[in-house]
Design an enzyme around this catalytic site. Structure first.
Site, PDB file in Angstrom:
ATOM      1  N   GLY A 295       7.316 -24.745  21.397  1.00 30.13           N
ATOM      2  CA  GLY A 295       6.679 -25.750  22.257  1.00 30.13           C
ATOM      3  C   GLY A 295       7.005 -25.546  23.721  1.00 30.13           C
ATOM      4  N   LYS A 371       4.611 -35.526  19.693  1.00 27.02           N
ATOM      5  CA  LYS A 371       4.824 -36.200  20.984  1.00 27.02           C
ATOM      6  C   LYS A 371       3.575 -36.839  21.575  1.00 27.02           C
ATOM      7  CE  LYS A 371       4.072 -32.074  23.800  1.00 27.02           C
ATOM      8  NZ  LYS A 371       4.594 -31.221  24.869  1.00 27.02           N
ATOM      9  N   LYS A 413       9.612 -42.969  26.744  1.00 27.94           N
ATOM     10  CA  LYS A 413       8.742 -43.821  25.933  1.00 27.94           C
ATOM     11  C   LYS A 413       9.501 -44.488  24.791  1.00 27.94           C
ATOM     12  CE  LYS A 413       4.619 -41.156  27.076  1.00 27.94           C
ATOM     13  NZ  LYS A 413       5.303 -40.437  28.159  1.00 27.94           N
TER      14      LYS A 413
END
Length: 615
Positions: A295, A371, A413
């Site tokens: 990633g 995500k 978040k």
């Protein structure tokens, strides 16, 4: 054969220069009425004088220099060879008891210097013009050059300006410098004047028809660069920037290093600085495992880890294409490093245990996660499986096989979450903290904001939309987010591992949050276009799981400082491992999306769902 022609040509010129200097000095000394005795004496000794001169010139390596790039060292070599030649002439005549007026040696040295120097200067000019088509074009078509303004009249600005003047890359012409140093105002460098300070940029652009601005301030802090870029954006000029101070230190400052100003240049805060000594102390000569290594964040962690001298780097991920990509990159950039690509799913406990049992990693960076906020609103069950169960599997296996340090990647978040993704990451944080209380492994989490340029972030999306002619879609005019670059995020992860005592949730001081609509407008302007004129901005409304403002801490959280001025630890109440096991088991027991969301609310009471049901 052709390589011998230039030295032979220079040798012939030097012989002519030596003969001319020796004879002309006699005529100049006696006002062109020399005695026959002096002339005959010099002529009789010319072979020796020429030999001495050629040997001196050769010893100063004037026949094997690239005169196209001649500079101060070449000038000193020419001066040294000429004066050494004349000095040896004096010694030669003195040893032979031949009297020569001393003024002849002075005159001959000056003449020889002028002749030898002129021949090299002429060669430099010829090779420069002959080898650069763009320069010849410049002399014949001077009006077609783009006017360039260089911000920064220091070392970097000098290198850039000199290279443009020498090669006129892409038809550029430097017409002025901008510099805030009062001592440099109205001074000249390479014949180009410093036209003012940053507050005069717009005025200078208009007065001199500037089409392009180059920011050459590699050692200036990010906040100051941002302010200068903001001023430059008020003009219609194309903006380019020289990236960093290492370009000057490594001698790499050049036109080829210039790039367009990017949104990363406008972060509005100083970049995080990595304490390499501390990081190397726990990574050097260790076996390091990175989950989610293919990633955006995981791959950058691999790049940063590779710089710290690990014994072996294990890159683990579920997608074979991304793992293949970062593996090939590592083979090219760090061929000496032992890199092992591993295709595996963090949810597969047996597979994860087999990997750790075989390789025995000492440091684990857990970056594997789902995500994407809106996407996870539609599949909360998968979010729980990957973000919660996957973290539990890797963390418990790390404890079982005595991993020294375990660093989990979290997000802002996770604070007062309104999304499934944020809530699952908060549960993962809680589980990692609970593991620390029962394990010898140091378990920590790192929490940061949006990462510029990562997969799924707004920047690549905005760039695609701008390339297509718009519109650029922004969810809400007041939406704000904290931002950091991919290298910053990855370095923070490494730094957290070095600072970890165990159980911490590290938080980065990310400055002030940035309005997404301002970000979009900046990107449009940096593309040379005008917001809402060339490219429309379309507001689409908040998506499921989103909120207007992200937080790095909840209201009840406090912070504690660390030995790094930009990193803090959040004071978060820990939940016992046994209780977390119960929570995770309950989350996994549900097959209904609404039940999973309700179970998440029990685990994280601050979770306020903002979602649209699938059905």
């Amino acid at each position: 054969m052709r390589y011998l022609l230039l030295p032979l040509f220079l040798l012939a010129l030097d012989i002519i220069s030596i003969v001319t200097a020796a004879l002309l000095s006699v005529y100049l000394r006696f006002e062109f009425e020399p005695t026959a005795q002096y002339v005959d004496l010099i002529v009789a000794n010319l072979p020796v004088l020429v030999l001495i001169g050629c040997v001196c010139i050769y010893s100063y390596r004037l026949y094997n220099r690239i005169w196209k790039y001649a500079g101060a060292s070449e000038l000193l070599a020419v001066i040294g060879s000429c004066f050494t030649t004349v000095t040896l002439w004096y010694v030669y005549f003195d040893m032979r008891k031949i009297y020569i007026n001393n003024s002849l040696f002075i005159i001959s040295s000056i003449i020889l210097l002028l002749l030898i120097g002129s021949s090299r200067l002429a060669l430099r000019m010829y090779t420069l013009i002959a080898s650069i088509p763009s320069l010849r074009k410049h002399f014949s078509n001077h009006d077609n050059l783009r006017n360039v303004l260089v911000i920064g009249a220091g070392d970097a600005g000098a290198v850039i300006a000199r290279e443009i003047q020498r090669y006129h890359n892409d038809g550029r012409k430097v017409v002025g410098f901008i510099d805030d140093d009062p001592a440099k105002q109205h001074q000249e460098m390479f014949g180009v004047r410093v036209l003012g300070n940053r507050f005069m940029i717009k005025e200078v652009v208009m007065a001199h028809n500037i089409e392009e601005i180059i920011i050459a301030l590699p050692s200036v802090k990010g906040e100051e660069v941002r302010k200068i870029v903001e001023i430059c954006k008020r003009t219609d000029c194309k903006l380019q920037i020289l990236p960093g101070i290492y370009e000057i230190l490594n001698g790499k400052a050049s036109i080829s290093k210039l790039r367009d100003v990017q949104i990363e240049d406008l972060l509005g805060r100083e970049p995080i600085e990595l304490d390499n000594t501390a990081v190397k102390s726990y990574i050097a000569d260790k076996i390091v495992l990175v989950t989610g290594g293919g990633g955006s964040i995981g791959s950058e962690i691999c790049r940063q880890v590779a710089k710290m001298g690990p014994k072996k780097l294990l890159i683990m991920g579920k997608g074979e294409n991304s793992i293949y990509g970062i593996h090939q990159e590592m083979l090219n950039t760090d061929p000496e490093l032992r890199v092992v690509p591993i295709i595996a799913d963090v949810r597969d406990r047996q597979r994860v245990e087999d990997i750790m049992s075989y390789f025995h990693p000492q440091v684990v960076f857990h970056a594997a996660a789902h995500k994407h906020v809106p996407l996870m609103e539609w599949q909360p069950i998968e979010a729980v499986k990957n973000n919660v169960w996957g973290t539990k599997v890797v963390a418990e296996t790390a404890d079982k096989f005595n991993v020294e340090t375990f660093v989990m990647i979290s997000t802002d978040k996770a604070v007062n979450p309104t999304s499934v993704m944020g809530c699952t990451k908060r549960v993962a944080e809680m589980f990692v903290q609970s593991m620390n209380a029962i394990s010898k492994t140091r378990f920590v989490a790192v929490r940061f904001g949006n990462v510029l340029g990562s997969r799924g972030s707004v920047i690549p999306l905005f760039k695609k939309q701008i390339a297509k002619g718009g519109p650029v879609t922004v969810t809400h005019p007041d939406m704000k987010r904290y931002f950091m670059t991919i290298p910053e995020a990855s370095q923070l992860v490494l730094q957290a591992g070095a600072m970890a005592k165990g159980g911490e949730v590290f938080v980065l001081d990310m400055g002030q949050p940035v309005k997404i609509c301002d970000l979009a407008k900046d990107l449009i302007r940096l593309s040379g276009l005008t917001p809402d004129v060339d490219i429309k901005i379309k507001y689409t409304g908040l998506r499921p799981g989103e909120k207007l403002f992200e937080e790095l801490l909840s209201a009840e959280d406090g912070t504690e400082s660390t030995n790094h001025k930009k990193i803090f630890t959040a004071r978060i109440k820990e939940v016992p491992k046994a209780q977390m096991d119960v929570y995770v088991e309950e989350l996994l027991s549900h097959t209904n999306e609404d039940e999973v969301v309700a179970a998440l609310q029990k685990v994280v009471p601050t979770y306020k769902p903002n979602r649209i049901k699938n059905r």
